[in-house]
Design an enzyme around this catalytic site. Structure first.
Site, short mmCIF file in Angstrom:
data_model
loop_
_atom_site.label_atom_id
_atom_site.label_comp_id
_atom_site.label_asym_id
_atom_site.label_seq_id
_atom_site.Cartn_x
_atom_site.Cartn_y
_atom_site.Cartn_z
N HIS A 12 -22.00 22.83 -39.48
CA HIS A 12 -21.82 21.73 -38.53
C HIS A 12 -22.66 20.51 -38.92
O HIS A 12 -23.68 20.63 -39.60
CB HIS A 12 -22.22 22.18 -37.12
CG HIS A 12 -23.66 22.60 -37.03
ND1 HIS A 12 -24.69 21.70 -36.87
CD2 HIS A 12 -24.23 23.82 -37.09
CE1 HIS A 12 -25.84 22.34 -36.82
NE2 HIS A 12 -25.59 23.65 -36.96
N GLU A 92 -24.01 30.88 -34.15
CA GLU A 92 -25.37 30.77 -34.67
C GLU A 92 -26.17 32.04 -34.36
O GLU A 92 -25.85 32.79 -33.42
CB GLU A 92 -26.06 29.55 -34.02
CG GLU A 92 -27.52 29.34 -34.35
CD GLU A 92 -27.74 28.98 -35.80
OE1 GLU A 92 -27.63 29.91 -36.64
OE2 GLU A 92 -28.03 27.81 -36.09
#
Length: 219
Positions: A12, A92
């Site tokens: 990201h 994550e």
């Protein structure tokens, strides 16, 4: 089996947590936005990836975090060519829920001393835990290759540690090899390319911050 010609993993773009680690005391990790810099990073990667994909179809999997959804949007891919799914197993590493910045700083020191793969954050995950769920996702991904019309491209919009662990699982890297590698930068991507020999290889390596120190048997 219709194996894709390329599997692209992208981290990201820069998020609020990358610039201010106190934000985790006020906002959940999954809800953090990208910064303006992050939008630019993702847009630039999108320009490059559109050139790579051309008019070919893409099967995309996106981590369920806001910053990964925003990254996917910023890539600017042609929606006519993309089949996109949210994939929680690409999220994550969990560092716990509401995080105390000072405590996390201490835990990062402990993690650096103990090892990124084995250290488990309090109320969170270790790298080994992430490795296990990435492995489960890979089993699902391989089953999808059995579809005769599977797209020639796979895109995973995820996180730096998850990218390294995906490659560790795919290429059967040792823990020592994993520990020696750095995360890619925000908005950076790596491609697994299918060679003429039927095997995949990375288009470029991850940066190495130290020499791997094996426990000997697999070194």
């Amino acid at each position: 089996m219709a194996r894709p010609r390329r599997i692209v993993l992208i981290r990201h773009g820069e998020s609020e947590g990358n610039t201010d680690d106190t934000v985790y005391e006020r906002e959940p990790d999954h809800a953090l936005h990208m910064t303006e810099t992050g939008w630019h990073q993702a847009a630039e990667s999108g320009r490059q990836l559109r050139d790579v994909f051309g008019e070919e179809r893409i099967s995309a999997y996106v981590s369920p975090y806001r910053r990964t959804h925003q990254t996917f949007r910023a890539l600017g891919l042609d929606p006519r060519l993309v089949r996109v799914r949210e994939e929680p197993r690409l999220r994550e590493q969990d560092w716990g829920n509401w995080q105390d910045a000072e405590d996390v700083r201490h835990q990062k020191v402990y993690r650096d001393a103990y090892g990124h793969f084995f250290y488990r954050f309090v109320q969170g995950e270790s790298g080994a835990d992430v490795y296990d769920r990435v492995g489960a996702f890979l089993e699902s991904l391989h089953r999808s290759f059995e579809e005769p019309d599977h797209p020639p491209n796979v895109l995973l919009v995820t996180h730096g540690l998850t990218m390294r662990l995906f490659c560790m699982r795919w290429f059967h890297w040792t823990v020592a090899e994993f520990e020696s590698l750095s995360n890619p930068g925000n908005g950076e991507f790596r491609m697994l390319l299918l060679g003429a020999n039927g095997r995949y290889h990375l288009d470029r390596p991850f940066e190495r911050w130290c020499t791997p120190e094996s426990y000997d048997v697999t070194g």
